[in-house]
Design a protein around this motif. Structure first.
Motif, mmCIF file in Angstrom:
data_model
loop_
_atom_site.group_PDB
_atom_site.id
_atom_site.type_symbol
_atom_site.label_atom_id
_atom_site.label_comp_id
_atom_site.label_asym_id
_atom_site.label_seq_id
_atom_site.Cartn_x
_atom_site.Cartn_y
_atom_site.Cartn_z
ATOM 1 N N LYS A 79 -14.031 142.636 -8.586
ATOM 2 C CA LYS A 79 -12.889 142.212 -9.368
ATOM 3 C C LYS A 79 -12.700 140.709 -9.239
ATOM 4 C CE LYS A 79 -10.226 146.525 -9.096
ATOM 5 N NZ LYS A 79 -8.956 147.141 -8.653
ATOM 6 N N ILE A 80 -12.288 140.104 -10.334
ATOM 7 C CA ILE A 80 -12.022 138.676 -10.292
ATOM 8 C C ILE A 80 -10.510 138.460 -10.261
ATOM 9 C CG2 ILE A 80 -14.139 138.203 -11.565
ATOM 10 C CD1 ILE A 80 -12.242 137.433 -13.961
ATOM 11 N N TYR A 81 -10.132 137.246 -9.898
ATOM 12 C CA TYR A 81 -8.720 136.856 -9.932
ATOM 13 C C TYR A 81 -8.501 135.974 -11.155
ATOM 14 C CZ TYR A 81 -4.330 134.559 -8.780
ATOM 15 O OH TYR A 81 -3.041 134.075 -8.822
ATOM 16 N N LYS A 82 -7.483 136.277 -11.931
ATOM 17 C CA LYS A 82 -7.164 135.465 -13.106
ATOM 18 C C LYS A 82 -5.967 134.578 -12.784
ATOM 19 C CE LYS A 82 -9.213 138.474 -16.534
ATOM 20 N NZ LYS A 82 -9.090 139.145 -17.843
ATOM 21 N N PRO A 83 -6.202 133.269 -12.699
ATOM 22 C CA PRO A 83 -5.119 132.345 -12.327
ATOM 23 C C PRO A 83 -3.973 132.352 -13.334
ATOM 24 C CG PRO A 83 -7.286 131.282 -12.238
ATOM 25 C CD PRO A 83 -7.470 132.577 -12.936
ATOM 26 N N ALA B 157 -11.483 133.129 -5.224
ATOM 27 C CA ALA B 157 -10.320 133.906 -5.671
ATOM 28 C C ALA B 157 -9.176 133.816 -4.664
ATOM 29 C CB ALA B 157 -10.719 135.360 -5.886
ATOM 30 N N GLU B 158 -9.492 133.878 -3.374
ATOM 31 C CA GLU B 158 -8.444 133.772 -2.346
ATOM 32 C C GLU B 158 -7.777 132.398 -2.394
ATOM 33 O OE1 GLU B 158 -7.032 135.948 -0.374
ATOM 34 O OE2 GLU B 158 -8.299 137.522 -1.226
ATOM 35 N N ALA B 159 -8.590 131.369 -2.597
ATOM 36 C CA ALA B 159 -8.040 130.015 -2.663
ATOM 37 C C ALA B 159 -7.120 129.848 -3.871
ATOM 38 C CB ALA B 159 -9.183 129.001 -2.712
ATOM 39 N N LEU B 160 -7.538 130.357 -5.025
ATOM 40 C CA LEU B 160 -6.716 130.227 -6.225
ATOM 41 C C LEU B 160 -5.443 131.064 -6.135
ATOM 42 C CD1 LEU B 160 -9.400 130.296 -9.071
ATOM 43 C CD2 LEU B 160 -8.427 128.325 -7.891
ATOM 44 N N ARG B 161 -5.564 132.223 -5.533
ATOM 45 C CA ARG B 161 -4.372 133.076 -5.353
ATOM 46 C C ARG B 161 -3.345 132.354 -4.489
ATOM 47 N NH1 ARG B 161 -6.955 137.172 -3.828
ATOM 48 N NH2 ARG B 161 -6.994 138.310 -5.788
ATOM 49 N N PHE B 162 -3.833 131.719 -3.416
ATOM 50 C CA PHE B 162 -2.931 130.955 -2.551
ATOM 51 C C PHE B 162 -2.307 129.802 -3.321
ATOM 52 C CE2 PHE B 162 -1.932 127.453 0.247
ATOM 53 C CZ PHE B 162 -1.225 128.065 1.271
ATOM 54 N N ALA B 163 -3.133 129.101 -4.126
ATOM 55 C CA ALA B 163 -2.629 127.958 -4.886
ATOM 56 C C ALA B 163 -1.528 128.373 -5.849
ATOM 57 C CB ALA B 163 -3.777 127.287 -5.635
ATOM 58 N N ASP B 164 -1.694 129.524 -6.483
ATOM 59 C CA ASP B 164 -0.662 130.004 -7.406
ATOM 60 C C ASP B 164 0.632 130.337 -6.665
ATOM 61 O OD1 ASP B 164 -1.945 129.718 -9.829
ATOM 62 O OD2 ASP B 164 -2.810 131.726 -9.812
#
Length: 614
Positions: free
Chosen positions: A270-274, A529-536
């Motif tokens: 699964k991908i993370y969608k910012p 994905a973890e980095a972008l999730r944290f950034a959001d």
């Protein structure tokens, strides 16, 4: 006959030729190679045989009492006969046990009158019975092509004489026991030039003839085919049994490891969608997460994307640039110089880890930022003494100075480290883990313990030696290590800098292994994905994703989006100087657009964090 000494010398000489001609890596293949007009090659028979051609073609002209090998009488060269170019070398290979000794077809394409020439062939092969003494599994079969006798006369000719049948108009009542294969001109079925793909109408025609011939229990060959990698692959996949080529070395090198280069990802991730809520705004940045995919060029990213159902978290991003990767002393960088450029903003010599060309230390981002109240950390799938992680804490002129690089970690201002290779810190005279503890690092026993630690400085050795690759059991480690690191750094209530490296994409490029490149690329994307999730969630974090260089010179000739199969072709086992992509997400991400030197990444990070650095 040769003396024992002559045989030994001859065997050594021919063996040396085979060593030069046989590709270094050779794997089994379904389609067999037919060496077309083999006599035109520099080493007739030997080149084809060394590259495991299962069928070798010689045009034969009967002139006087001699079977010359040539396309027409005008090109006859004295001494180049069926005996000297083929029968004698084949017997030498058999007697000396050279090569694979797999069954081989000697396709004799008769250019003169069929009956008289074939009678001479039957006479000429009589002294070479050792080539087909095992009639169940003969080393050589003689297959007559070109001008042939009437089909009803085929059974009159003795073993090992067989025939190349060149029609599918009437296949009833054929003497199939004397027909070795069917051959037809490719141009009667398609005008394809070997580029792109065959049109559907031509595919239907080809499949029909293959079904017919295979239904008779016989193999099939086209002549006059395009002679390219794309053609070899397409014909092989269609089920053509013998691939016609003037380039047996290149064809064998390509087809023999095609299965290793054509990879299908078994499981989608699964991908993370910012959210993009803060992406590209001019607001403040408190935290920077720099993710480095070692060797991760555009082809590697593309392969991982196609392998993961045509999507990655990384490919959702909008702020994209390209960076140049040259070292101070070389057109093509290594990881040490490239890592140092990213970490310090300086072009340095290859093999230098955090050291300037004059040998003096280059100040890195953790050193600069820690003096301004930042907490900093590094995470890697490599050994912690590897070139890229080392560039963010060590200062050595040689990347192989493992003992010295390990000793630099305790002296660094880092607040966190996670990586493999604990033995690099314990196998020398000094136990550097003691120095790490004395420097204030709490060495945790798990990522969970690290994430929850209240210590100011933490470290986690994920392995004694090298960490395994993803397909060998490392699934989820980099994602979990990134998540744990962010939890720890955030708990300090200070601005932070974190470098995360996916190291084994580079390894896949070096060993030309498609599975490693793709699986490690997808694994790296899980950390992204973890980095972008944290950034959001945080709103004041800038995420930067790039590579130190490209490895393998990879191209993607073919693939299939429906079943996630991708073909990777490698041009080198080393790094290349191709520009690598850089992606940014979060406040001020637009600053990272454009094309610039790798050293500018350091400069741009400092610019983003300038309010803290005054």
């Amino acid at each position: 006959m040769h003396s024992k000494k002559e045989k030994t010398v001859l065997k050594a000489f021919i063996g040396s030729i085979l060593i030069l001609l046989i590709p270094m890596t050779s794997f089994g293949q379904e389609a067999k190679i037919h060496s077309h007009n083999d006599y035109l090659h520099k080493a007739p028979f030997w080149e084809a045989y060394a590259n495991e051609a299962a069928s070798i073609e010689a045009d034969v002209i009967l002139q006087g009492n001699t079977l010359y090998v040539a396309h027409e009488k005008e090109s006859i060269k004295e001494g180049q006969t069926l005996t000297t170019l083929y029968l004698d070398p084949m017997l030498k290979a058999k007697n000396l046990g050279l090569g694979t000794l797999k069954p081989t077809l000697l396709l004799v394409d008769i250019k003169t009158e069929a009956y008289s020439t074939l009678d001479k062939v039957v006479e000429a092969i009589k002294p070479y019975g050792a080539l087909w003494e095992d009639q169940e599994n003969p080393f050589v079969k003689i297959v007559i092509s070109g001008n042939r006798p009437k089909v009803e006369d085929y059974p009159k000719y003795p073993f090992p004489i067989f025939f190349d049948y060149q029609s599918i108009q009437d296949t009833s009542n054929l003497p199939l026991e004397k027909i070795e294969l069917f051959s037809l001109s490719f141009k009667n079925f398609s005008q394809w030039n070997g580029k792109g793909r065959l049109v559907d109408e031509d595919l239907t025609k080809i499949k029909s003839v293959l079904d017919l011939v295979h239904g008779l229990g016989k193999p099939f060959r086209f002549w006059a085919t395009p002679d390219s990698k794309t053609s070899w692959k397409a014909l092989s996949e269609l089920g053509v049994d013998f691939i016609n080529t003037d380039h047996p070395y290149a064809a064998n090198a390509y087809l023999s490891n095609l299965n290793d280069r054509y990879y299908q990802t078994p499981n989608l991730r699964k991908i993370y969608k910012p959210t993009f809520e803060r992406d590209g705004i001019s607001g403040p940045v408190d935290n920077v997460i720099l993710l480095i995919g070692d060797g991760n060029g555009l082809a590697q990213i593309s392969a991982a994307m196609y392998g993961n159902g045509n999507q990655l978290t990384l490919t959702q991003l909008k702020n994209i640039g390209l960076i140049k990767t040259q070292a101070a002393d070389d057109f093509t960088t290594d990881s040490a110089a490239a890592g140092t450029a990213l970490a310090t903003g300086n072009k340095v010599k290859n093999r230098s880890v955090g050291a300037l060309p004059d040998g003096s230390p280059a100040k890195n981002l953790p050193e600069i930022l820690s003096s301004h109240g930042f907490v900093t950390g590094i995470v890697t799938t490599d050994n912690l003494t590897g070139a890229t992680p080392g560039a963010f804490y060590a200062h050595r002129t040689e990347r192989d100075m493992t003992e010295e690089i390990a000793s630099d970690l305790a002296k660094s201002p880092l607040n966190l480290f996670i990586g493999g290779g604990k033995n690099d810190f314990t196998r020398f005279e000094k136990d550097e883990t003691i120095n790490l503890s004395q420097a204030g690092f709490h060495l945790t026993s798990s990522l969970d313990a690290l994430a929850k630690s209240s210590s100011e400085k933490v470290g986690f050795f994920a392995s004694e030696d090298e960490l395994p690759k993803v397909m060998n059991g490392r699934q989820g480690y980099l994602r979990d290590a990134t998540k744990a690191s962010l939890q720890f750094l955030e708990s300090k209530n200070k601005p932070f800098f974190l470098m995360v490296e996916g190291a084994y994409i580079d390894s896949g490029g070096h060993i030309n292994d498609s599975e490693t490149v793709i699986e490690e690329g997808i694994d790296f994307d899980q950390a992204i994905a973890e980095a972008l999730r944290f950034a959001d969630q945080n709103g004041r974090t800038l995420v930067i994703i790039t590579a130190d260089h490209e490895t393998g010179g990879i191209t993607l000739p073919q693939g299939n989006l429906n079943d996630r199969r991708v073909e990777l072709e490698f041009t080198t086992e080393d790094h290349t100087a191709i520009m690598v992509p850089i992606f940014a997400y979060g406040p001020q991400a637009g600053l990272f657009r454009g094309i610039y030197e790798n050293t500018a990444v350091f400069t741009k990070i400092n610019e983003v964090l300038s309010p803290y650095l005054k």
